[in-house]
Write a protein that holds these residues in place. Structure first.
Motif, PDB file in Angstrom:
ATOM      1  N   MET A 148      -2.864  -1.005  24.371  1.00 27.62           N
ATOM      2  CA  MET A 148      -2.093  -2.571  24.716  1.00 27.62           C
ATOM      3  C   MET A 148      -3.156  -3.399  25.167  1.00 27.62           C
ATOM      4  SD  MET A 148       0.973  -1.797  23.612  1.00 27.62           S
ATOM      5  CE  MET A 148       1.654  -3.228  24.309  1.00 27.62           C
ATOM      6  N   ARG A 149      -4.313  -2.872  25.592  1.00 25.94           N
ATOM      7  CA  ARG A 149      -5.385  -4.021  25.989  1.00 25.94           C
ATOM      8  C   ARG A 149      -4.862  -4.797  27.258  1.00 25.94           C
ATOM      9  NH1 ARG A 149      -7.349  -6.501  20.154  1.00 25.94           N
ATOM     10  NH2 ARG A 149      -8.248  -4.773  19.203  1.00 25.94           N
ATOM     11  N   CYS A 150      -4.479  -3.929  28.227  1.00 28.52           N
ATOM     12  CA  CYS A 150      -4.222  -4.401  29.513  1.00 28.52           C
ATOM     13  C   CYS A 150      -4.305  -3.487  30.476  1.00 28.52           C
ATOM     14  CB  CYS A 150      -2.830  -4.759  29.376  1.00 28.52           C
ATOM     15  SG  CYS A 150      -1.668  -3.221  29.187  1.00 28.52           S
ATOM     16  N   SER A 151      -4.066  -3.856  31.927  1.00 24.99           N
ATOM     17  CA  SER A 151      -4.275  -2.923  32.814  1.00 24.99           C
ATOM     18  C   SER A 151      -3.342  -1.959  33.096  1.00 24.99           C
ATOM     19  CB  SER A 151      -4.611  -3.640  34.178  1.00 24.99           C
ATOM     20  OG  SER A 151      -3.308  -4.204  34.649  1.00 24.99           O
ATOM     21  N   PRO A 168       9.165  -7.091  22.599  1.00 24.55           N
ATOM     22  CA  PRO A 168       8.376  -6.072  21.826  1.00 24.55           C
ATOM     23  C   PRO A 168       7.287  -5.413  22.537  1.00 24.55           C
ATOM     24  CG  PRO A 168       8.748  -8.301  20.756  1.00 24.55           C
ATOM     25  CD  PRO A 168       9.192  -8.600  22.103  1.00 24.55           C
ATOM     26  N   ARG A 169       6.550  -6.300  23.315  1.00 26.19           N
ATOM     27  CA  ARG A 169       5.479  -5.576  24.160  1.00 26.19           C
ATOM     28  C   ARG A 169       5.834  -4.417  25.122  1.00 26.19           C
ATOM     29  NH1 ARG A 169       0.138  -6.572  25.102  1.00 26.19           N
ATOM     30  NH2 ARG A 169      -0.901  -6.292  26.981  1.00 26.19           N
ATOM     31  N   ALA A 170       7.088  -4.711  25.863  1.00 28.60           N
ATOM     32  CA  ALA A 170       7.506  -3.749  26.759  1.00 28.60           C
ATOM     33  C   ALA A 170       8.051  -2.540  25.990  1.00 28.60           C
ATOM     34  CB  ALA A 170       8.632  -4.372  27.605  1.00 28.60           C
ATOM     35  N   ARG A 171       8.721  -2.857  24.883  1.00 24.44           N
ATOM     36  CA  ARG A 171       9.231  -1.913  24.060  1.00 24.44           C
ATOM     37  C   ARG A 171       8.201  -0.829  23.633  1.00 24.44           C
ATOM     38  NH1 ARG A 171      13.415  -2.687  19.078  1.00 24.44           N
ATOM     39  NH2 ARG A 171      13.532  -0.700  18.436  1.00 24.44           N
ATOM     40  N   ALA A 172       7.016  -1.445  23.246  1.00 26.34           N
ATOM     41  CA  ALA A 172       5.930  -0.667  22.566  1.00 26.34           C
ATOM     42  C   ALA A 172       5.335   0.194  23.809  1.00 26.34           C
ATOM     43  CB  ALA A 172       4.854  -1.697  22.012  1.00 26.34           C
ATOM     44  N   MET A 173       5.428  -0.305  25.190  1.00 28.55           N
ATOM     45  CA  MET A 173       4.835   0.566  26.233  1.00 28.55           C
ATOM     46  C   MET A 173       5.732   1.561  26.260  1.00 28.55           C
ATOM     47  SD  MET A 173       3.288  -2.183  28.880  1.00 28.55           S
ATOM     48  CE  MET A 173       1.916  -3.255  28.481  1.00 28.55           C
ATOM     49  N   VAL A 174       7.063   1.422  26.420  1.00 23.44           N
ATOM     50  CA  VAL A 174       8.005   2.493  26.886  1.00 23.44           C
ATOM     51  C   VAL A 174       7.883   3.492  25.661  1.00 23.44           C
ATOM     52  CG1 VAL A 174      10.664   3.199  26.807  1.00 23.44           C
ATOM     53  CG2 VAL A 174       9.662   1.135  27.914  1.00 23.44           C
ATOM     54  N   VAL A 175       7.905   3.277  24.462  1.00 23.94           N
ATOM     55  CA  VAL A 175       7.787   4.398  23.357  1.00 23.94           C
ATOM     56  C   VAL A 175       6.582   5.128  23.301  1.00 23.94           C
ATOM     57  CG1 VAL A 175       7.506   4.661  20.656  1.00 23.94           C
ATOM     58  CG2 VAL A 175       9.375   3.035  21.723  1.00 23.94           C
ATOM     59  N   SER A 180      -0.786   9.018  28.206  1.00 25.74           N
ATOM     60  CA  SER A 180      -1.170   8.825  29.627  1.00 25.74           C
ATOM     61  C   SER A 180      -1.016   7.013  29.944  1.00 25.74           C
ATOM     62  CB  SER A 180      -2.375   9.256  29.981  1.00 25.74           C
ATOM     63  OG  SER A 180      -3.288   8.673  29.419  1.00 25.74           O
ATOM     64  N   VAL A 181      -0.829   6.746  31.133  1.00 28.23           N
ATOM     65  CA  VAL A 181      -0.954   5.374  31.421  1.00 28.23           C
ATOM     66  C   VAL A 181      -1.984   4.635  30.910  1.00 28.23           C
ATOM     67  CG1 VAL A 181      -0.853   3.621  33.453  1.00 28.23           C
ATOM     68  CG2 VAL A 181       0.767   5.535  33.532  1.00 28.23           C
ATOM     69  N   ASP A 182      -3.329   5.260  31.181  1.00 27.58           N
ATOM     70  CA  ASP A 182      -4.570   4.799  30.761  1.00 27.58           C
ATOM     71  C   ASP A 182      -4.646   4.555  29.425  1.00 27.58           C
ATOM     72  OD1 ASP A 182      -4.809   7.548  30.949  1.00 27.58           O
ATOM     73  OD2 ASP A 182      -7.070   7.574  30.937  1.00 27.58           O
ATOM     74  N   THR A 183      -4.329   5.355  28.406  1.00 28.50           N
ATOM     75  CA  THR A 183      -4.191   5.513  27.208  1.00 28.50           C
ATOM     76  C   THR A 183      -3.377   4.276  26.732  1.00 28.50           C
ATOM     77  OG1 THR A 183      -4.733   7.914  26.974  1.00 28.50           O
ATOM     78  CG2 THR A 183      -3.949   6.986  25.009  1.00 28.50           C
ATOM     79  N   VAL A 184      -2.284   4.152  27.170  1.00 26.86           N
ATOM     80  CA  VAL A 184      -1.290   3.048  26.648  1.00 26.86           C
ATOM     81  C   VAL A 184      -2.204   1.728  27.010  1.00 26.86           C
ATOM     82  CG1 VAL A 184       0.807   2.017  27.079  1.00 26.86           C
ATOM     83  CG2 VAL A 184       0.830   4.348  26.938  1.00 26.86           C
ATOM     84  N   ALA A 185      -2.785   1.493  28.177  1.00 24.19           N
ATOM     85  CA  ALA A 185      -3.291   0.512  28.805  1.00 24.19           C
ATOM     86  C   ALA A 185      -4.301   0.218  27.589  1.00 24.19           C
ATOM     87  CB  ALA A 185      -3.813   0.530  30.145  1.00 24.19           C
ATOM     88  N   SER A 186      -5.086   0.933  27.316  1.00 23.34           N
ATOM     89  CA  SER A 186      -6.233   0.791  26.436  1.00 23.34           C
ATOM     90  C   SER A 186      -5.594   0.444  25.207  1.00 23.34           C
ATOM     91  CB  SER A 186      -7.191   2.173  26.250  1.00 23.34           C
ATOM     92  OG  SER A 186      -7.953   1.958  25.179  1.00 23.34           O
ATOM     93  N   THR A 188       0.538   0.392  16.602  1.00 19.67           N
ATOM     94  CA  THR A 188       0.944  -0.409  17.633  1.00 19.67           C
ATOM     95  C   THR A 188       0.514  -1.703  17.445  1.00 19.67           C
ATOM     96  OG1 THR A 188       0.917   1.796  18.963  1.00 19.67           O
ATOM     97  CG2 THR A 188       1.079  -0.552  20.055  1.00 19.67           C
ATOM     98  N   ARG A 189      -0.761  -1.916  17.217  1.00 19.85           N
ATOM     99  CA  ARG A 189      -1.431  -3.252  16.845  1.00 19.85           C
ATOM    100  C   ARG A 189      -0.743  -4.146  16.051  1.00 19.85           C
ATOM    101  NH1 ARG A 189      -7.328  -2.149  19.146  1.00 19.85           N
ATOM    102  NH2 ARG A 189      -6.694  -1.628  21.150  1.00 19.85           N
ATOM    103  N   THR A 190      -0.343  -3.445  14.773  1.00 20.81           N
ATOM    104  CA  THR A 190       0.042  -4.116  13.632  1.00 20.81           C
ATOM    105  C   THR A 190       1.650  -4.460  13.791  1.00 20.81           C
ATOM    106  OG1 THR A 190      -1.265  -2.974  12.162  1.00 20.81           O
ATOM    107  CG2 THR A 190       0.878  -3.577  11.223  1.00 20.81           C
ATOM    108  N   TYR A 191       2.410  -3.619  14.794  1.00 20.44           N
ATOM    109  CA  TYR A 191       3.668  -4.077  15.044  1.00 20.44           C
ATOM    110  C   TYR A 191       3.608  -5.230  15.847  1.00 20.44           C
ATOM    111  CZ  TYR A 191       7.947  -3.863  17.860  1.00 20.44           C
ATOM    112  OH  TYR A 191       8.904  -4.226  18.707  1.00 20.44           O
TER     113      TYR A 191
END
Length: 175
Positions: free
Chosen positions: A143-146, A120-127, A135-141, A76-79
Motif C-alpha cells: 500500500m506504500r504506507c507505514s 477503498p484504501r481501508a477496504r484493501a488493507m482489511v482484505v 503481515s502488517v509489513d507486507t501490507v504496508a509495502s 491491489t494497485r489497479t483497484y
C-alpha cells in the motif's frame, strides 16, 4: 538477430509460462478482487485487467522472486487506481437490496455490504491483512504506507465492521 517485440535472443517469446501461471492463480486473484470490488462483474474485470498487465510485463513478472506476490500487488494497485479515478463509481453498480423483514440475510451478503461501507484504501488493507493473511509489513509495502498506518486503519476498519455487522455472526450457524 531480430530481438524486437515477440522475440527473445533465443527465438520467439512463448506465453506458456504465463498461461500456466494465469491458470494457477486466476481463482485466488478473482477471490481477492471480489472482496475488494464487492460484485462479480467488477471482480472479473479487475482480474482480467491484472492478468493483462502481468502478461504485458511477463518477463519481469516471471523473473520475480514471487510472481504471486507481484500479481497481488498489481491487483491491489489497479483497484486503488481505478477507485481514485472514480471509474468504478461511473460503471453500472447494482446496490445490494436491503433484507426483507423477517428473513435472515446470508452472512456473505452482510459481510460484503459491511465491506462496501469502508473507503477503498481501508477496504484493501482489511482484505489483504485478514483475507489474504498478509503481515502488517507486507501490507504496508503493498500500500506504500507505514506499518503504523496499516495497524491504525485496520483497527478503525474492524471497529466499523463490528458496528455494522452487530449480531450477524448469529446467522453463520443457521446458514
Amino acid at each position: 538477430m531480430n530481438t524486437g517485440p515477440g522475440r527473445s535472443a533465443t527465438g520467439p517469446m512463448t506465453t506458456e509460462g504465463f498461461e500456466e501461471f494465469a491458470r494457477a492463480s486466476q481463482g485466488r486473484l478473482y477471490r481477492t478482487a471480489y472482496l475488494l470490488c464487492g460484485n462479480a462483474e467488477n471482480a472479473r474485470d479487475l482480474t482480467q485487467t491484472t492478468l493483462a498487465k502481468l502478461f504485458q510485463h511477463w518477463r519481469r513478472v516471471g523473473a520475480a522472486e514471487s510472481p504471486h506476490a507481484y500479481a497481488r500487488t498489481v491487483l491491489t494497485r489497479t483497484y486503488l487506481a481505478e477507485r481514485r479515478r472514480r471509474l468504478r463509481d461511473f460503471l453500472a453498480h447494482v446496490p445490494l437490496d436491503p433484507p426483507v423483514a423477517g428473513t435472515s440475510p446470508e452472512l456473505t451478503v452482510t459481510l460484503l455490504s459491511a465491506l462496501a461501507e469502508l473507503p477503498p484504501r481501508a477496504r484493501a488493507m482489511v482484505v489483504l491483512r485478514y483475507w489474504e493473511d498478509l503481515s502488517v509489513d507486507t501490507v504496508a509495502s503493498l500500500m506504500r504506507c507505514s506499518e503504523s498506518t496499516v495497524k491504525s486503519q485496520c483497527s478503525r476498519s474492524l471497529a466499523r465492521l463490528r458496528d455494522h455487522l452487530g449480531d450477524a455472526h448469529v446467522y453463520a450457524d443457521h446458514a
